[in-house]
Design an enzyme around this catalytic site. Structure first.
Site, PDB file in Angstrom:
ATOM      1  N   THR A  73     -33.171  11.241  -6.128  1.00  0.00           N
ATOM      2  CA  THR A  73     -32.633   9.946  -6.544  1.00  0.00           C
ATOM      3  C   THR A  73     -33.806   9.013  -6.776  1.00  0.00           C
ATOM      4  OG1 THR A  73     -31.502   7.905  -5.874  1.00  0.00           O
ATOM      5  CG2 THR A  73     -32.207   9.304  -4.089  1.00  0.00           C
TER       6      THR A  73
ATOM      7  N   ARG B  85     -43.848 -18.072 -19.907  1.00  0.00           N
ATOM      8  CA  ARG B  85     -42.452 -17.912 -19.496  1.00  0.00           C
ATOM      9  C   ARG B  85     -42.339 -17.307 -18.096  1.00  0.00           C
ATOM     10  NH1 ARG B  85     -40.228 -15.227 -25.087  1.00  0.00           N
ATOM     11  NH2 ARG B  85     -39.468 -17.148 -26.008  1.00  0.00           N
TER      12      ARG B  85
ATOM     13  N   GLY C 183     -26.062  10.800  -9.975  1.00  0.00           N
ATOM     14  CA  GLY C 183     -26.867  10.232 -11.072  1.00  0.00           C
ATOM     15  C   GLY C 183     -28.078  11.096 -11.371  1.00  0.00           C
TER      16      GLY C 183
ATOM     17  N   GLN D  37     -35.382   4.104 -16.391  1.00  0.00           N
ATOM     18  CA  GLN D  37     -36.058   4.577 -15.170  1.00  0.00           C
ATOM     19  C   GLN D  37     -35.624   5.985 -14.774  1.00  0.00           C
ATOM     20  OE1 GLN D  37     -35.933   0.897 -12.256  1.00  0.00           O
ATOM     21  NE2 GLN D  37     -34.303   0.792 -13.778  1.00  0.00           N
ATOM     22  N   ARG D  38     -34.475   6.411 -15.281  1.00  0.00           N
ATOM     23  CA  ARG D  38     -33.961   7.730 -14.878  1.00  0.00           C
ATOM     24  C   ARG D  38     -34.257   8.818 -15.899  1.00  0.00           C
ATOM     25  NH1 ARG D  38     -28.080   6.511 -12.397  1.00  0.00           N
ATOM     26  NH2 ARG D  38     -27.495   8.031 -13.973  1.00  0.00           N
TER      27      ARG D  38
ATOM     28  N   GLY E 174     -31.974   0.250  -7.662  1.00  0.00           N
ATOM     29  CA  GLY E 174     -32.175   0.187  -6.212  1.00  0.00           C
ATOM     30  C   GLY E 174     -30.930  -0.418  -5.615  1.00  0.00           C
ATOM     31  N   ARG E 175     -30.016   0.488  -5.303  1.00  0.00           N
ATOM     32  CA  ARG E 175     -28.662   0.087  -4.900  1.00  0.00           C
ATOM     33  C   ARG E 175     -28.645  -0.518  -3.485  1.00  0.00           C
ATOM     34  NH1 ARG E 175     -23.390   1.588  -6.067  1.00  0.00           N
ATOM     35  NH2 ARG E 175     -24.135   1.822  -8.174  1.00  0.00           N
TER      36      ARG E 175
ATOM     37  N   ASP F 298     -33.669   6.051  -6.304  1.00  0.00           N
ATOM     38  CA  ASP F 298     -33.588   4.994  -5.284  1.00  0.00           C
ATOM     39  C   ASP F 298     -34.405   5.325  -4.025  1.00  0.00           C
ATOM     40  OD1 ASP F 298     -31.914   3.743  -7.019  1.00  0.00           O
ATOM     41  OD2 ASP F 298     -30.133   3.801  -5.747  1.00  0.00           O
TER      42      ASP F 298
HETATM   43  O1  F6P Z   1     -28.352   6.033  -7.252  1.00  0.00           O
HETATM   44  C1  F6P Z   1     -29.198   5.975  -8.329  1.00  0.00           C
HETATM   45  C2  F6P Z   1     -28.757   4.932  -9.298  1.00  0.00           C
HETATM   46  O2  F6P Z   1     -29.696   5.023 -10.317  1.00  0.00           O
HETATM   47  C3  F6P Z   1     -28.611   3.515  -8.754  1.00  0.00           C
HETATM   48  O3  F6P Z   1     -29.804   2.827  -8.633  1.00  0.00           O
HETATM   49  C4  F6P Z   1     -27.666   2.897  -9.743  1.00  0.00           C
HETATM   50  O4  F6P Z   1     -26.990   1.801  -9.196  1.00  0.00           O
HETATM   51  C5  F6P Z   1     -26.749   4.021  -9.987  1.00  0.00           C
HETATM   52  O5  F6P Z   1     -27.492   5.204  -9.844  1.00  0.00           O
HETATM   53  C6  F6P Z   1     -26.056   3.956 -11.328  1.00  0.00           C
HETATM   54  O6  F6P Z   1     -25.451   5.170 -11.590  1.00  0.00           O
HETATM   55  P1  F6P Z   1     -24.398   5.497 -12.733  1.00  0.00           P
HETATM   56  O7  F6P Z   1     -24.309   4.311 -13.635  1.00  0.00           O
HETATM   57  O8  F6P Z   1     -24.954   6.707 -13.402  1.00  0.00           O
HETATM   58  O9  F6P Z   1     -23.130   5.775 -12.022  1.00  0.00           O
END
Ligand code: F6P
Length: 341
Positions: free
Chosen positions: A124, A161, A10, A273-274, A169-170, A126
């Site tokens: 990453t 609300r 990613g 976030q990316r 954050g996997r 994460d």
């Molecule tokens: O590992 C980084 C991350 O951004 C995770 O938080 C997320 O679950 C994953 O990548 C999603 O990646 P993609 O949808 O690009 O496979």
């Protein structure tokens, strides 16, 4: 020395800054650098470009990766490993600098054992790679998520609300905890500490009774309810065997509204976030790691990963760094929990 560089897995902010530093140091040491497109796909399909200092002009603040990325590795199809070795020999490469997350760096460790020497650079959002305090992209993601929480507070207050914000954050809640603390989230839910839905509901109700009608709940996409307390739908699995996460925020928001009667909205920050410009911290980190990676290659330190420890760049073993997920330290988890109503 002739090196190959690739970005794998990613994407995140700061990858281009790392490529630029690898190019700069390779040139400074009299070497040559070849960049492979879309990670190992570029090796297997012989898609590469010379990565010179000139090629890297203007890259430092740019998000994404000029080389492209993918989750393809030379272990997915029969014969790919031999093909990767053949390409390395054709191009007369001494080895590869792999800019990757846990999966890509574990692959780089295995490739080194299988005769394709690699040096790793951790990236990453994460921040779950072992033996390094930060990976490239994490700081930027925290800034984006904290800024989003700031904005969500004002709209939550305007409408009285509950706002649930799901961040990435996997396996670890680094982004959720830091952004939650920085943004003053009321509750932060992370994979490290499975949550009990009843406790979440009770906390929000206590807050309402105390006259605080706006609540922001930050939840990591990998957060899970404690076993047997609540079932959320199983995630889909993608073609690389990764669970496609994202969904806990929506499930949680619906349940909070159903059980409390308080108006609840859900925001999934996702790929915001990316993307985009890296923070100064990520640019500096990417630059330091990139320079150090080339020095490590020149020292023959194959199989090592460049890491940040106590503000120094050190070499650690790729295999060891990827053995365990780096989870959020207890002290930080306690800090986030200290603000539960
Ligand atoms: O590992 C980084 C991350 O951004 C995770 O938080 C997320 O679950 C994953 O990548 C999603 O990646 P993609 O949808 O690009 O496979």
């Amino acid at each position: 020395m002739r090196l190959g560089v690739l970005t794998s897995g990613g994407d995140c902010s700061g990858l281009n800054a790392a490529i630029r530093a690898v190019a700069r140091q390779t040139a400074a040491r009299g070497g040559e650098l070849i960049g492979f497109e879309d990670a190992w796909r570029g090796v297997l399909e012989r898609a590469w470009v010379p990565v010179t200092v000139e090629y890297c002009r203007g890259l430092l603040p740019r998000g994404g990766t000029v080389l492209g990325t993918s989750r393809i590795t030379p272990y997915q199809e029969e014969g790919d490993l031999d093909l990767a070795r053949a390409v390395r020999d054709e191009l007369d490469l001494d080895g590869f600098v792999v800019i990757g997350g846990n999966g890509s760096l574990a692959c780089a460790a295995r490739l080194t054992t299988d005769g394709i020497p690699c040096i790793g650079i951790p990236k990453t959002i994460d921040n779950d790679i072992g033996l390094t305090e930060h990976s490239i992209g994490f700081d930027t993601a925290v800034h984006v998520a904290a800024a989003a929480i700031d904005r969500l507070h004002t709209t939550a207050e305007a409408h009285d609300r509950v706002l649930v914000v799901e961040v990435m954050g996997r396996h670890a809640g680094h982004v959720a905890v830091r952004a939650g603390l920085a943004g003053g989230a009321t509750l932060t839910l992370v994979p490290e500490r499975p949550f009990v839905l009843d406790d979440v509901i009770a906390a929000i109700e206590r807050r309402h009774r105390a006259g605080r009608y706006a609540t922001v709940v930050a939840v990591a996409e990998g957060a899970l309810p404690a076993a047997g307390t609540w079932e959320i739908p199983e995630p889909e699995i993608d073609r690389f065997g990764h669970a496609r996460l994202g969904g806990v925020g929506a499930a949680l928001g619906a349940e909070i509204e159903r059980r409390t009667g308080y108006e609840t909205r859900v925001t999934v920050l996702g790929y915001v976030q990316r993307g985009g410009t890296p923070t100064a911290f990520d640019r500096v980190l990417a630059t330091r790691l990139g320079l150090a990676a080339v020095d490590a290659a020149y020292d023959g330190a194959w199989g090592s990963m460049m890491a940040l420890q106590a503000d120094r760049i050190v070499r650690v073993s790729l295999a060891e760094a990827t053995e365990a997920q780096a989870t959020v330290p207890e002290e930080l988890l306690d800090a986030a929990a200290a603000f539960f109503p």
